[in-house]
Scaffold this motif. Sequence first.
Motif, PDB file in Angstrom:
ATOM      1  N   ILE A   6       0.838  -1.209   0.000  1.00 15.85           N
ATOM      2  CA  ILE A   6       0.000   0.000   0.000  1.00 15.85           C
ATOM      3  C   ILE A   6       0.866   1.250   0.000  1.00 15.85           C
ATOM      4  O   ILE A   6       0.548   2.251  -0.659  1.00 15.85           O
ATOM      5  CB  ILE A   6      -0.945  -0.037   1.217  1.00 15.85           C
ATOM      6  N   HIS A  26      -1.135   6.278  -4.851  1.00 15.32           N
ATOM      7  CA  HIS A  26      -2.595   6.347  -4.797  1.00 15.32           C
ATOM      8  C   HIS A  26      -3.144   7.648  -5.359  1.00 15.32           C
ATOM      9  O   HIS A  26      -4.333   7.705  -5.707  1.00 15.32           O
ATOM     10  CB  HIS A  26      -3.057   6.179  -3.346  1.00 15.32           C
ATOM     11  N   ALA A  49      -8.750   3.641   2.648  1.00 19.12           N
ATOM     12  CA  ALA A  49      -8.784   3.490   1.192  1.00 19.12           C
ATOM     13  C   ALA A  49      -9.739   4.492   0.560  1.00 19.12           C
ATOM     14  O   ALA A  49      -9.406   5.151  -0.443  1.00 19.12           O
ATOM     15  CB  ALA A  49      -9.194   2.065   0.831  1.00 19.12           C
ATOM     16  N   THR A  87      -5.095   3.495  -7.928  1.00 22.32           N
ATOM     17  CA  THR A  87      -5.059   2.569  -6.792  1.00 22.32           C
ATOM     18  C   THR A  87      -5.583   1.225  -7.252  1.00 22.32           C
ATOM     19  O   THR A  87      -6.076   1.076  -8.385  1.00 22.32           O
ATOM     20  CB  THR A  87      -5.898   3.098  -5.624  1.00 22.32           C
ATOM     21  N   ILE A 118      -8.902   0.141   7.570  1.00 23.52           N
ATOM     22  CA  ILE A 118      -8.242  -0.008   6.262  1.00 23.52           C
ATOM     23  C   ILE A 118      -9.157   0.466   5.148  1.00 23.52           C
ATOM     24  O   ILE A 118      -8.745   1.234   4.261  1.00 23.52           O
ATOM     25  CB  ILE A 118      -7.835  -1.486   6.052  1.00 23.52           C
ATOM     26  N   TRP A 167      -6.635  -3.284  -1.248  1.00 16.88           N
ATOM     27  CA  TRP A 167      -7.283  -2.833  -0.016  1.00 16.88           C
ATOM     28  C   TRP A 167      -8.248  -3.886   0.530  1.00 16.88           C
ATOM     29  O   TRP A 167      -8.257  -4.195   1.730  1.00 16.88           O
ATOM     30  CB  TRP A 167      -8.030  -1.534  -0.277  1.00 16.88           C
TER      31      TRP A 167
END
Length: 726
Positions: free
Chosen positions: A403, A408, A440, A412, A436, A417
């Motif tokens: 990540i 991003h 995202a 992405t 998480i 994610w």
Amino acid sequence: MLSGREGGRVKNRAPAPIQITAEQLLREAADFQEKSAPKPRQRVEDFEELNEYRGRKRQEFEEVIRRTRSNITAWTKYANWEASQGEFPRSRSVFERALDVEATSIKLWLSYTEMELKARNVAHARNLFDRAVTLLPRIDQIWYKYVYLEELLGNVSGARQVFERWMAWEPDEKAWSAYIKMEVRYGEMERATKVYERSVNCHPEPKQFVKWAKFEEERGNVDRAREIFTMGFEFFGQDEEGINKSQSLYSAFAKMETRHKEYDRARVIYKFALDRLPRSMSSQLYASYSAFEKQHGDRSSIEVTVLGKRRIQYEEELTHESRNYDVWFDYARLEEDAFRGDTSEDSLKRVREVYERAVAQVPPGGEKRHWRRYIFTWLNYAVFEELETKDFTRAREIYKAAIKLVPHKQFTFAKLWTQFAEFEIRRGDLDAARKIMGTAIGMAPKEKLFKEYIELELKLREFDRCRTLYQKWLEYDASNATAWIKFTELEALLQDHDRARAIYEMAIEQPSMDMPELIWKSWIDFEYEEEEYDRTRELYERLLRRTSHVKVWVSFAQFEANAGNAIAEAIAGGGDDEEEEEEEKAPVEVDQEAVDAAKKDGLEKARKVFERGYADLKLKGLKEERVVLLEAWKALEVNQGDAESLAKVEGMMPRVVKKMRKVDGDSSMMEEYYDMIFADDETATNPASLKFLELAHAWKSKAAAMAEVEEEEEESEEEESEEEEE
């Protein structure tokens, strides 16, 4: 000067009428050459004529070598002619004169020695060879001739002395091999061994060690052969460079041990070399090892060998293209399979090493298409750590590193994610999973991320969170029709119909929507499923005020017909639940008149909608749309209407006629096109013309019918005449 140049130029550059090829020119030139008369044959009767002939030939040869003094062929012909006449002193004189001209001519020396050998002058030939090798010691051909002469005469010691003189100049391997073969022919094996040793010292190459060892093996001295191989290993060294140079030496040593059934020794030799060589350099040696294990190894050793061979293959492919992620996938899968068969620490290190090398190959540039294959290396790495090694901390760190690596702000990957969040859910940490997904959406909001997060909360039955997520989704992209529809489906699932209708109202009031027709269709289907027919009818009216598309009119009419049928089924009791249908219950009286009235009412409403739609499309001059509407109307009448209503609709169908019109941009050109003429349009514009066309059509139909009747009468008359003749 100018006039002279201009006069020499070719003014007419046109091709000649008859072309001549280069082949024809050459043939004509050969035909026109004068053929020289053949020389007459001479017969020598006495010595006086012989001396005259010899003097004339010598004069000719002398004239030739005088003109071309460096022509060795002329000298050789002169000397050989003298030898053919038995004048060997003269022949030697000519050869010596030629050597004064060019003493380094190999051809001249060989011709000179050949002349002496033909005359059986062995001493002269030896002297010549001795002079030649002294003058030209690097010419192997002369040495071979000299040695062959001595061996042919049976002078083995003399041949050996010649070889010793030759070996002092350190010639190539073929010369040493010839010396060794001579000693072997006469059974001098110890001398041959010493020559091999000197040869290896002169040319320390792996193939020389192999030849020597093979020679000793053929003599049955296997221990001496092993010592020779060991000597070669010590000479080349046991570092990477030395082992790489001596791969053939290791392979030959292992094959010798295999021939003597020393399989453990051979395996140790192979492994010793392969462990010290990188995979990219040991392809040939590994191929030999693979063949050895397939013949003499067990199942586990064969699998290890094949595994190593595949590793070398993948390493070679990655050397050419390090960012070939398909090869990395296959390579990692290979190591994972090996780890499942042998869960040792070394196997685990190999798997992790491959994955670490793969994820280090970051794609260049900032385009997502370059990253699509690469990101799966991270995902596979994390799945391996989670499922195979059960190292959940390392798996979590892998997800975080992936990540952190992805840009991003540019793009992405929703799968990254969601897979990370699902990992945390499997670990029982729901708050971490929500964190998480929230991160995202905050960093890189994306439709798929919203869907996955909402799906997660739905599985957990957190409906309030789902509503909040839908609101966030609509704040991010209010023009996404899918988001509005999914939101209303959630409210319908929760039986909050008023809230669903309010969401629909907000959706259709949005100034920009990517596909507003989906919103209207979803709302209409929602109201129809709830049996709110008045609301549905109102929605259609609202939609028609915004657009009068033919599909809307057709759908509206079909809704009216279906609504009538649904009401009729409700009256007849066809909408009972399945459980009630399975149970035995007493028969219920059905009001058939009410059922028929409901169906008829729905059909009449559908016809009125079709009439409204037809009038609206006619007013706007949309002919193709009118045809589509009439086809749908006709299908409805075929299924539910009667013959009278069907005939009415068929009478409204247009006729297709061919017409002519001017081409755009060119008034002088005309083109054909097909047009549709509706009966009501023709009646309104030109009723007399319509009546005339109807009469013409009727006359054409009548004429066609009369022609068919006449054909039938003629056929019957022909049949009667045939029967009478019979």
